[in-house]
Design a protein around this motif. Sequence first.
Motif, mmCIF file in Angstrom:
data_model
loop_
_atom_site.group_PDB
_atom_site.id
_atom_site.type_symbol
_atom_site.label_atom_id
_atom_site.label_comp_id
_atom_site.label_asym_id
_atom_site.label_seq_id
_atom_site.Cartn_x
_atom_site.Cartn_y
_atom_site.Cartn_z
ATOM 1 N N PRO A 28 32.859 84.116 79.608
ATOM 2 C CA PRO A 28 32.344 84.662 80.871
ATOM 3 C C PRO A 28 33.380 84.693 81.994
ATOM 4 C CG PRO A 28 30.860 82.993 80.009
ATOM 5 C CD PRO A 28 32.017 83.043 79.092
ATOM 6 N N GLU A 29 34.201 83.650 82.073
ATOM 7 C CA GLU A 29 35.129 83.583 83.215
ATOM 8 C C GLU A 29 36.229 84.641 83.150
ATOM 9 O OE1 GLU A 29 34.524 81.109 81.141
ATOM 10 O OE2 GLU A 29 36.379 80.366 80.230
ATOM 11 N N ALA A 66 32.493 89.755 85.747
ATOM 12 C CA ALA A 66 31.210 90.388 86.059
ATOM 13 C C ALA A 66 30.697 89.778 87.350
ATOM 14 C CB ALA A 66 30.211 90.126 84.936
ATOM 15 N N TYR A 101 33.423 80.288 96.478
ATOM 16 C CA TYR A 101 33.608 79.674 95.156
ATOM 17 C C TYR A 101 34.352 80.584 94.184
ATOM 18 C CZ TYR A 101 32.683 76.974 90.938
ATOM 19 O OH TYR A 101 32.825 76.246 89.781
ATOM 20 N N GLY A 102 33.837 81.811 94.038
ATOM 21 C CA GLY A 102 34.462 82.730 93.087
ATOM 22 C C GLY A 102 35.771 83.278 93.629
ATOM 23 N N LEU A 109 23.121 76.699 86.760
ATOM 24 C CA LEU A 109 24.138 76.651 87.815
ATOM 25 C C LEU A 109 25.535 76.684 87.208
ATOM 26 C CD1 LEU A 109 22.626 74.005 90.249
ATOM 27 C CD2 LEU A 109 22.792 76.453 90.603
ATOM 28 N N SER A 156 34.066 87.457 94.180
ATOM 29 C CA SER A 156 34.718 86.870 93.007
ATOM 30 C C SER A 156 35.615 87.873 92.292
ATOM 31 C CB SER A 156 33.658 86.323 92.042
ATOM 32 O OG SER A 156 32.892 87.385 91.511
ATOM 33 N N PHE A 179 21.902 86.887 89.868
ATOM 34 C CA PHE A 179 20.746 86.498 89.059
ATOM 35 C C PHE A 179 19.438 86.744 89.798
ATOM 36 C CE2 PHE A 179 22.897 84.269 85.605
ATOM 37 C CZ PHE A 179 24.153 84.130 86.146
ATOM 38 N N PHE A 185 24.594 77.340 94.844
ATOM 39 C CA PHE A 185 24.901 75.949 94.554
ATOM 40 C C PHE A 185 24.307 75.079 95.657
ATOM 41 C CE2 PHE A 185 27.241 77.363 91.139
ATOM 42 C CZ PHE A 185 28.333 78.153 91.465
ATOM 43 N N LEU A 207 38.754 81.234 92.786
ATOM 44 C CA LEU A 207 39.138 81.235 91.379
ATOM 45 C C LEU A 207 39.793 82.540 90.954
ATOM 46 C CD1 LEU A 207 35.898 79.588 90.005
ATOM 47 C CD2 LEU A 207 38.154 78.564 90.024
ATOM 48 N N LEU A 239 27.166 85.319 78.606
ATOM 49 C CA LEU A 239 26.418 84.063 78.524
ATOM 50 C C LEU A 239 25.646 83.954 77.219
ATOM 51 C CD1 LEU A 239 25.069 83.977 82.189
ATOM 52 C CD2 LEU A 239 26.995 82.697 81.247
ATOM 53 N N GLU A 289 26.198 78.177 84.430
ATOM 54 C CA GLU A 289 26.357 79.569 83.998
ATOM 55 C C GLU A 289 26.871 80.426 85.142
ATOM 56 O OE1 GLU A 289 23.055 80.249 80.467
ATOM 57 O OE2 GLU A 289 22.638 80.977 82.492
ATOM 58 N N VAL A 290 26.291 80.226 86.324
ATOM 59 C CA VAL A 290 26.748 80.991 87.480
ATOM 60 C C VAL A 290 28.232 80.744 87.706
ATOM 61 C CG1 VAL A 290 26.488 81.362 89.938
ATOM 62 C CG2 VAL A 290 24.513 80.776 88.595
ATOM 63 N N ALA A 291 28.607 79.476 87.687
ATOM 64 C CA ALA A 291 30.008 79.127 87.938
ATOM 65 C C ALA A 291 30.915 79.827 86.931
ATOM 66 C CB ALA A 291 30.190 77.617 87.872
ATOM 67 N N ARG A 292 30.480 79.883 85.675
ATOM 68 C CA ARG A 292 31.293 80.540 84.645
ATOM 69 C C ARG A 292 31.456 82.027 84.951
ATOM 70 N NH1 ARG A 292 31.281 78.273 79.582
ATOM 71 N NH2 ARG A 292 33.050 79.657 79.202
ATOM 72 N N THR A 293 30.361 82.689 85.352
ATOM 73 C CA THR A 293 30.482 84.127 85.638
ATOM 74 C C THR A 293 31.338 84.361 86.873
ATOM 75 O OG1 THR A 293 28.473 84.211 86.976
ATOM 76 C CG2 THR A 293 28.229 84.674 84.633
ATOM 77 N N LEU A 294 31.428 83.374 87.752
ATOM 78 C CA LEU A 294 32.267 83.538 88.939
ATOM 79 C C LEU A 294 33.737 83.267 88.640
ATOM 80 C CD1 LEU A 294 29.926 81.899 91.589
ATOM 81 C CD2 LEU A 294 30.578 84.289 91.496
ATOM 82 N N GLY A 295 34.043 82.903 87.398
ATOM 83 C CA GLY A 295 35.443 82.748 87.032
ATOM 84 C C GLY A 295 35.869 81.332 86.686
ATOM 85 N N ALA A 296 34.915 80.379 86.663
ATOM 86 C CA ALA A 296 35.304 78.991 86.393
ATOM 87 C C ALA A 296 35.339 78.719 84.891
ATOM 88 C CB ALA A 296 34.317 78.038 87.066
ATOM 89 N N ARG A 297 36.417 78.084 84.446
ATOM 90 C CA ARG A 297 36.458 77.672 83.041
ATOM 91 C C ARG A 297 35.553 76.461 82.881
ATOM 92 N NH1 ARG A 297 42.539 79.221 81.600
ATOM 93 N NH2 ARG A 297 43.050 78.181 83.527
#
Lengths: 233, 207
Positions: B73-74, B78, B99-100, A124, B149, B82, B88, B103, B47, A126-134
């Motif tokens: 990644p951020e 991309a 969410y995205g 989860l 996103s 998945f 979430f 950001l 990742l 990882e998902v947040a990171r790909t969506l742009g979260a640091r």
Amino acid sequence: MTEWLTPAEWGVIGLSLKVSLLSVALTLPVAYALAWLLARRRFPGRILLDALVHLPLVVPPVVTGWILLVLFGRNGPIGAWLEETFGLVLVFRWTGAALAAAVMALPLMVRAMRLSIEAVDRRLVEVARTLGARPWRAFLSITLPLTLPGIAAGAMLGFARSLGEFGATITFVSNIPGETRTLPLAIYSGLQLPGAEVQVARLSLISVVLSIAALIVSELLVRRSAGSRAHVL
Amino acid sequence: MSFEVALSRRIGERTVELAFASETRLTALVGPSGVGKTTVLNCIAGLLRPESGRIVIEGTVLFDADAGIDLPPEQRRAGYVFQDARLFPHMRVAANLAYGEKLARIEDRWIKQVEVVEFLGIGPLLNRWPATLSGGETRRVAIGRALLSAPRFLLLDEPFASLDEARSETLMAVVERIRDELQIPILLVSHDRVEVDRLAGEVVTLA
């Protein structure tokens, strides 16, 4: 309802609650940080850290109290520094009782929180990171909220443990009425006096009721956060 | 050049190695189960770190082992959907979608939530909790979340797996629409030849 107990007894309960609340407040962030490190990171010496965290669980409480005395006493390395820099003295003070309780409660709190952190699916994040979260933002918005029940469970467990703290407390801050005589110490003192049986019985009953309540709430919270496979009892 | 990928990464005892360049809007990555297709997607998304190689998408260098470039990644933008959706669980569908979006920089956003909701037909789901959604609904929300996103490209990992025919058909139509109307490059992983033949402009095989 205030006639159930004497003012002195209310004072003891009040002191116990005060000490336990401070103990949990101090330990909460430390326990969470340790729980996160142990759950999520591999590093050399990890097993050693794990063992150190668990030490207060297995070492005689008197020894823990003695170590606190050596370190935090007025002539100890940390104690002297605290007094010089902040004018803070811990021995023979209720704040010292809170420190003793905090050290004894730490392992239990770390265990409860670690369970709930491990139960969070890392993917989860990882998902947040790909969506742009640091990384920090991902932690605050994903991991932290999902581990909230574990934090609450750890806090309750730590609170129950702090309420019952005896050995380290009496060794480090001794048994001063009104200042460091928490519930367990008051019961112990009562046993030394002839004719205080009723009082001892009353205080013991209160102690048991408070601890059981905290334990049950904690168990329910941990089950909620990590599924019924996980438990603290 | 949409996708310019060359990478090598050890997974367990094997090494996953791939090199391709494609210009079509939808590129399919095919190969038998377990060969490392998801590993490739994870490397492109940032990742996983390849041991060597270069990844360039739409002219932006995401990874270059020799030049020491490895965007986190951020920063790669991309839109990764998945295989198991991974919504979430502690947020409702609407919050998942946003969410995205929250950001992303305002100037990078190229689609609005109302458009995505209409496009994917997920209006009735906005107030639901992810645990209450069906497999197909979860996938569509995951796609919506990725689209919002502000991605520069999409990575779809077996989006039609374990869906029945009707749902699969609906989702395929959605992916076709994304390919034709939204103009961002898509890399789709699949082991199903039928899906691939229908959707892909170019096919890359991982052996």
